[in-house]
Design a protein around this motif. Sequence first.
Motif, mmCIF file in Angstrom:
data_model
loop_
_atom_site.group_PDB
_atom_site.id
_atom_site.type_symbol
_atom_site.label_atom_id
_atom_site.label_comp_id
_atom_site.label_asym_id
_atom_site.label_seq_id
_atom_site.Cartn_x
_atom_site.Cartn_y
_atom_site.Cartn_z
ATOM 1 N N GLY A 138 0.848 -1.182 0.000
ATOM 2 C CA GLY A 138 0.000 0.000 0.000
ATOM 3 C C GLY A 138 0.877 1.222 0.000
ATOM 4 N N PHE A 139 0.321 2.358 -0.425
ATOM 5 C CA PHE A 139 1.087 3.603 -0.377
ATOM 6 C C PHE A 139 0.156 4.783 -0.255
ATOM 7 N N THR A 140 0.689 5.869 0.322
ATOM 8 C CA THR A 140 -0.045 7.109 0.485
ATOM 9 C C THR A 140 0.823 8.251 -0.015
ATOM 10 N N VAL A 141 0.256 9.084 -0.889
ATOM 11 C CA VAL A 141 0.965 10.279 -1.343
ATOM 12 C C VAL A 141 0.718 11.343 -0.292
ATOM 13 N N ASN A 142 1.752 11.686 0.472
ATOM 14 C CA ASN A 142 1.631 12.683 1.529
ATOM 15 C C ASN A 142 1.716 14.101 0.980
ATOM 16 N N SER A 143 2.512 14.272 -0.073
ATOM 17 C CA SER A 143 2.692 15.581 -0.699
ATOM 18 C C SER A 143 3.392 15.369 -2.030
ATOM 19 N N ALA A 144 3.677 16.453 -2.730
ATOM 20 C CA ALA A 144 4.398 16.364 -4.003
ATOM 21 C C ALA A 144 5.827 15.895 -3.810
ATOM 22 N N THR A 145 6.297 15.906 -2.549
ATOM 23 C CA THR A 145 7.681 15.519 -2.275
ATOM 24 C C THR A 145 7.819 14.307 -1.358
ATOM 25 N N GLN A 146 6.702 13.675 -0.963
ATOM 26 C CA GLN A 146 6.809 12.550 -0.036
ATOM 27 C C GLN A 146 5.697 11.523 -0.226
ATOM 28 N N ILE A 147 6.098 10.257 -0.223
ATOM 29 C CA ILE A 147 5.173 9.123 -0.263
ATOM 30 C C ILE A 147 5.565 8.178 0.866
ATOM 31 N N THR A 148 4.573 7.616 1.527
ATOM 32 C CA THR A 148 4.800 6.565 2.506
ATOM 33 C C THR A 148 4.285 5.273 1.885
ATOM 34 N N ALA A 149 5.151 4.256 1.791
ATOM 35 C CA ALA A 149 4.778 2.987 1.173
ATOM 36 C C ALA A 149 5.097 1.837 2.117
ATOM 37 N N THR A 150 4.359 0.749 1.962
ATOM 38 C CA THR A 150 4.622 -0.450 2.747
ATOM 39 C C THR A 150 5.332 -1.453 1.843
ATOM 40 N N ALA A 151 6.543 -1.835 2.237
ATOM 41 C CA ALA A 151 7.348 -2.748 1.434
ATOM 42 C C ALA A 151 6.695 -4.131 1.374
ATOM 43 N N PRO A 152 6.702 -4.749 0.183
ATOM 44 C CA PRO A 152 6.201 -6.117 0.058
ATOM 45 C C PRO A 152 7.278 -7.111 0.503
ATOM 46 N N ALA A 153 6.939 -8.376 0.536
ATOM 47 C CA ALA A 153 7.940 -9.410 0.803
ATOM 48 C C ALA A 153 8.922 -9.445 -0.358
ATOM 49 N N GLY A 154 10.175 -9.755 -0.081
ATOM 50 C CA GLY A 154 11.169 -9.817 -1.140
ATOM 51 C C GLY A 154 12.525 -10.173 -0.577
ATOM 52 N N SER A 155 13.525 -10.155 -1.455
ATOM 53 C CA SER A 155 14.879 -10.448 -0.999
ATOM 54 C C SER A 155 15.882 -9.712 -1.862
ATOM 55 N N GLY A 156 17.096 -9.549 -1.339
ATOM 56 C CA GLY A 156 18.148 -8.869 -2.070
ATOM 57 C C GLY A 156 17.980 -7.359 -2.042
ATOM 58 N N THR A 157 18.715 -6.684 -2.915
ATOM 59 C CA THR A 157 18.624 -5.231 -3.060
ATOM 60 C C THR A 157 17.854 -4.947 -4.338
ATOM 61 N N VAL A 158 16.837 -4.105 -4.247
ATOM 62 C CA VAL A 158 15.974 -3.837 -5.400
ATOM 63 C C VAL A 158 15.819 -2.337 -5.628
ATOM 64 N N ASP A 159 15.433 -1.970 -6.841
ATOM 65 C CA ASP A 159 15.113 -0.582 -7.160
ATOM 66 C C ASP A 159 13.698 -0.288 -6.681
ATOM 67 N N VAL A 160 13.494 0.931 -6.185
ATOM 68 C CA VAL A 160 12.166 1.395 -5.810
ATOM 69 C C VAL A 160 11.728 2.379 -6.900
ATOM 70 N N ARG A 161 10.545 2.166 -7.439
ATOM 71 C CA ARG A 161 10.054 3.024 -8.525
ATOM 72 C C ARG A 161 8.680 3.575 -8.197
ATOM 73 N N VAL A 162 8.484 4.841 -8.583
ATOM 74 C CA VAL A 162 7.196 5.495 -8.450
ATOM 75 C C VAL A 162 6.698 5.777 -9.854
ATOM 76 N N THR A 163 5.452 5.401 -10.121
ATOM 77 C CA THR A 163 4.847 5.650 -11.426
ATOM 78 C C THR A 163 3.814 6.764 -11.284
ATOM 79 N N THR A 164 3.913 7.747 -12.174
ATOM 80 C CA THR A 164 2.931 8.830 -12.268
ATOM 81 C C THR A 164 2.579 8.997 -13.737
ATOM 82 N N ALA A 165 1.700 9.936 -14.030
ATOM 83 C CA ALA A 165 1.360 10.218 -15.430
ATOM 84 C C ALA A 165 2.572 10.733 -16.193
ATOM 85 N N GLY A 166 3.571 11.294 -15.478
ATOM 86 C CA GLY A 166 4.769 11.821 -16.125
ATOM 87 C C GLY A 166 5.703 10.721 -16.540
#
Length: 81
Positions: free
Chosen positions: A53-81
């Motif tokens: 889950g995630f919440t857009v707090n502002s144009a400069t901040q999002i709070t997200a809940t990490a899913p299960a996983g392993s290793g080091t991964v990239d975090v990506r945010v998708t917008t209309a841009g």
Amino acid sequence: TSVADQYTFIAAPTITSISPTAGPTTGGTTVTLTGTNLSGATAVTFGGTAATGFTVNSATQITATAPAGSGTVDVRVTTAG
């Protein structure tokens, strides 16, 4: 000029910091993403896996809940841009 013949470029989102930068493989960690152009986010992924889950707090901040996983991964945010 009418609105029908105009095009608007939307700036792409950027992430400048992630806190915390690690969590358990079982997921569930609340992660704060700081950056720019985060308004209107439609998805947050950790290594291609959707955040629980995630919440857009502002144009400069999002709070997200990490899913299960392993290793080091990239975090990506998708917008209309």
